[in-house]
Design an enzyme around this catalytic site. Structure first.
Site, PDB file in Angstrom:
ATOM      1  N   THR A   1       0.823  -1.207   0.000  1.00 35.50           N
ATOM      2  CA  THR A   1       0.000   0.000   0.000  1.00 35.50           C
ATOM      3  C   THR A   1       0.857   1.256   0.000  1.00 35.50           C
ATOM      4  O   THR A   1       0.637   2.183  -0.780  1.00 35.50           O
ATOM      5  CB  THR A   1      -0.944  -0.012   1.221  1.00 35.50           C
ATOM      6  OG1 THR A   1      -1.765  -1.179   1.129  1.00 35.50           O
ATOM      7  CG2 THR A   1      -1.816   1.227   1.271  1.00 35.50           C
TER       8      THR A   1
ATOM      9  N   ASN B   1      -4.798  -9.367  -8.279  1.00 37.81           N
ATOM     10  CA  ASN B   1      -4.946 -10.112  -7.024  1.00 37.81           C
ATOM     11  C   ASN B   1      -6.239 -10.907  -6.932  1.00 37.81           C
ATOM     12  O   ASN B   1      -6.340 -11.830  -6.144  1.00 37.81           O
ATOM     13  CB  ASN B   1      -4.826  -9.159  -5.837  1.00 37.81           C
ATOM     14  CG  ASN B   1      -5.650  -7.907  -5.996  1.00 37.81           C
ATOM     15  OD1 ASN B   1      -5.483  -7.164  -6.967  1.00 37.81           O
ATOM     16  ND2 ASN B   1      -6.553  -7.671  -5.070  1.00 37.81           N
TER      17      ASN B   1
ATOM     18  N   GLN C   1       1.448  -9.300  -6.326  1.00 41.07           N
ATOM     19  CA  GLN C   1       1.014 -10.693  -6.479  1.00 41.07           C
ATOM     20  C   GLN C   1       1.959 -11.499  -7.363  1.00 41.07           C
ATOM     21  O   GLN C   1       1.885 -12.731  -7.388  1.00 41.07           O
ATOM     22  CB  GLN C   1      -0.393 -10.754  -7.089  1.00 41.07           C
ATOM     23  CG  GLN C   1      -1.503 -10.270  -6.182  1.00 41.07           C
ATOM     24  CD  GLN C   1      -1.774 -11.186  -5.004  1.00 41.07           C
ATOM     25  OE1 GLN C   1      -1.477 -12.381  -5.032  1.00 41.07           O
ATOM     26  NE2 GLN C   1      -2.332 -10.637  -3.952  1.00 41.07           N
TER      27      GLN C   1
ATOM     28  N   SER D   1       5.506  -6.593  -1.753  1.00 41.74           N
ATOM     29  CA  SER D   1       5.119  -6.678  -0.346  1.00 41.74           C
ATOM     30  C   SER D   1       5.464  -8.049   0.223  1.00 41.74           C
ATOM     31  O   SER D   1       5.069  -9.080  -0.348  1.00 41.74           O
ATOM     32  CB  SER D   1       3.615  -6.428  -0.215  1.00 41.74           C
ATOM     33  OG  SER D   1       3.209  -6.643   1.110  1.00 41.74           O
ATOM     34  N   GLY D   2       6.187  -8.051   1.350  1.00 47.12           N
ATOM     35  CA  GLY D   2       6.707  -9.291   1.935  1.00 47.12           C
ATOM     36  C   GLY D   2       5.677 -10.367   2.227  1.00 47.12           C
ATOM     37  O   GLY D   2       5.905 -11.546   1.964  1.00 47.12           O
TER      38      GLY D   2
ATOM     39  N   THR E   1      12.743   4.937  11.308  1.00 47.47           N
ATOM     40  CA  THR E   1      13.672   3.863  11.644  1.00 47.47           C
ATOM     41  C   THR E   1      13.267   2.594  10.910  1.00 47.47           C
ATOM     42  O   THR E   1      12.094   2.228  10.885  1.00 47.47           O
ATOM     43  CB  THR E   1      13.681   3.626  13.172  1.00 47.47           C
ATOM     44  OG1 THR E   1      14.099   4.839  13.784  1.00 47.47           O
ATOM     45  CG2 THR E   1      14.624   2.506  13.559  1.00 47.47           C
TER      46      THR E   1
ATOM     47  N   CYS F   1      -9.887  -7.269   0.861  1.00 46.03           N
ATOM     48  CA  CYS F   1     -10.306  -5.910   1.204  1.00 46.03           C
ATOM     49  C   CYS F   1     -11.798  -5.716   0.985  1.00 46.03           C
ATOM     50  O   CYS F   1     -12.405  -4.807   1.514  1.00 46.03           O
ATOM     51  CB  CYS F   1      -9.550  -4.900   0.350  1.00 46.03           C
ATOM     52  SG  CYS F   1      -7.899  -5.432  -0.062  1.00 46.03           S
TER      53      CYS F   1
HETATM   54  C1  LIG Z   1      -1.930  -7.119  -1.046  1.00 46.57           C
HETATM   55  C2  LIG Z   1      -1.789  -6.210  -2.194  1.00 46.57           C
HETATM   56  C3  LIG Z   1      -1.439  -4.864  -2.005  1.00 46.57           C
HETATM   57  C4  LIG Z   1      -1.269  -4.259  -0.649  1.00 46.57           C
HETATM   58  O1  LIG Z   1      -0.136  -4.735   0.012  1.00 46.57           O
HETATM   59  P1  LIG Z   1      -0.016  -4.587   1.594  1.00 46.57           P
HETATM   60  O2  LIG Z   1       1.377  -4.984   1.886  1.00 46.57           O
HETATM   61  O3  LIG Z   1      -1.024  -5.520   2.180  1.00 46.57           O
HETATM   62  O4  LIG Z   1      -0.287  -3.167   1.923  1.00 46.57           O
HETATM   63  C5  LIG Z   1      -1.283  -4.074  -3.125  1.00 46.57           C
HETATM   64  N1  LIG Z   1      -1.454  -4.576  -4.350  1.00 46.57           N
HETATM   65  C6  LIG Z   1      -1.796  -5.856  -4.572  1.00 46.57           C
HETATM   66  C7  LIG Z   1      -1.945  -6.346  -5.962  1.00 46.57           C
HETATM   67  C8  LIG Z   1      -1.980  -6.709  -3.494  1.00 46.57           C
HETATM   68  O5  LIG Z   1      -2.325  -7.972  -3.713  1.00 46.57           O
END
Ligand SMILES: *Cc1c(COP(=O)(O)O)cnc(C)c1O
Length: 404
Positions: free
Chosen positions: A86, A165, A193, A213-214, A251, A338
């Site tokens: 995000t 996603n 994704q 995103s991890g 940090t 979401c």
């Molecule tokens: C999950 C997702 C996000 C958001 O990532 P977060 O780390 O949960 O904030 C953004 N884009 C896509 C395509 C996602 O699947």
């Protein structure tokens, strides 16, 4: 669902819980947890400190930066850690918009982006920017022709996700990159994704920005990264200290960053093997699900993530389906996580033209590395019965699809 056996390996307990919501989040891999732990205990130093335990943290962050860079074909100094997908999406859109508004105020994105991109775009509209939302075909693909036609003299950014996603559709990112580079327009992709499923090379794809995103690839939650190509003009989103070479203050989430680095190294290294396993499971699952009458596969038949299955059952309410599945120990999702607390139909399925009457009967099953053929078979045992039960209860079900 997953426990660690005496060898310390993650195992699935048969006949217990089946997790098929890996596009919402994934369990953190054991090797990743192990890598993170010391940075919550003895190596707790602040990377900005000049004494030894600070430097240990600093070196760990730089190692992770290299792991991320290597996984996407970037240079280390092009990788910036954030709090997740995000933040990366918000930074890319707002940062490019405000740094380049002297060049133009037009941005092109797609109608099926994650809300992090769509809501950031809507906010930018309120700030005087103009956004074009590209439509998609019934498979969720944008059209290159429509993209070309949407480009204006004042277009400063194109943001199109790599893989969706909800339906898993993979966009022609390399083609978009070529067009954007020729027209000297910045190109951002949300690859959240795609990591671990689609091989990524930011140079070949001609990307200027990429979000990841991890927690979507067996790393920790609350930690992500934004790739920013060298020379890109971008504003800073978070102001404060001099962290991340003065581009992102705060940090560093050292354990998270360490975990993210390890997770992306493993995911990118095992991509082929993982996809092979997931494709087998996906074919079996899709084949079984489509045997249920009045069931449709959403998304592209082939250009899709190996782990994504999204189907619509006619005469069904997706929320009821989820609750009954939950009661049998199967965890899935309607659209994207979401959306699951709202009754709005999925914007992605709606954009693909799934009719309003049936869009609510959609189910996303997203597979993970730890799912097995047995998991798939258990879903295929449970689901048709649940669908039938719900159809029998619904006043909308025609007589021929009811049973006594
Ligand atoms: C999950 C997702 C996000 C958001 O990532 P977060 O780390 O949960 O904030 C953004 N884009 C896509 C395509 C996602 O699947």
């Amino acid at each position: 669902m997953f426990i660690h056996n005496c060898e310390g390996d993650a195992v699935t307990i048969e006949n217990k819980l089946i997790y098929m919501d890996n596009s919402a989040t994934t369990p953190v891999r054991k090797e990743v947890v192990e890598e993170m732990l010391p940075y919550m205990t003895e190596n707790f130093g602040n990377p900005s400190s000049i004494y030894e335990i600070g430097k240990i943290s600093g070196r760990a962050v730089e190692k992770a930066r290299k792991q991320v860079a290597d996984a996407i074909g970037a240079e280390e100094n092009e990788v910036f850690f954030t709090s997740g997908g995000t933040e990366s999406d918000n930074w890319a859109l707002k940062g490019i918009a405000f740094a380049n508004r002297d060049r133009g105020k037009h941005i092109i994105t797609s109608s099926i982006e994650h809300h992090a991109v769509l809501h950031a775009s809507a906010w930018l509209e309120g700030q005087g920017f103009e956004i074009t939302y590209l439509p998609v075909d019934k498979y969720g693909m944008i059209s290159i022709e429509e993209l070309k036609n949407a480009i204006r003299d004042d277009t400063i950014l194109i943001s199109v996700m790599l893989a969706n996603n909800e339906i898993g559709t993979i966009q022609p990112v390399e083609e978009i990159g070529k067009i954007a580079r020729e027209k000297r327009i910045y190109f951002h992709t949300d690859a959240v994704q795609a990591i671990g499923h689609v091989p990524i090379d930011v140079k070949k794809m001609k990307l200027d920005l990429l979000s990841l995103s991890g927690h979507k690839f067996e790393g920790p939650k609350g930690c992500g990264a934004l790739y920013i190509r060298k020379g890109t003009k971008i504003e800073t989103l978070l102001h404060g200290g001099a962290q991340e070479r003065k581009h992102r203050a705060g940090t560093e989430n050292v354990p998270g960053i360490v975990g993210l680095g390890k997770a992306i190294e493993l995911a990118a290294g095992e991509l082929e093997e993982t996809n092979k396993h997931l494709l087998q499971l996906r074919s079996r699952l899709v084949e079984g699900l489509l045997k249920v009458p009045k069931t449709h596969l959403n998304g592209h038949p082939t250009r899709r993530l190996a782990n994504n299955v999204n189907v619509t059952f006619e005469y069904i309410e997706g929320e009821s389906l989820l609750l009954l599945l939950n009661a049998t120990g199967i965890f899935a999702s309607t659209g994207s996580a979401c959306n699951s607390s709202s009754l709005e139909p999925s914007h992605v399925l709606t954009a693909c033209g799934v009719p309003h009457e049936i869009v609510h009967g959609s189910l996303r099953l997203s597979l993970g590395r730890l799912n097995t053929e047995k998991d798939v078979d258990r879903v295929l045992e449970a689901l048709p019965e649940i669908v039938q039960r719900l159809r029998n209860m619904s006043p909308l079900t025609p007589q021929e699809y009811r049973t006594l």
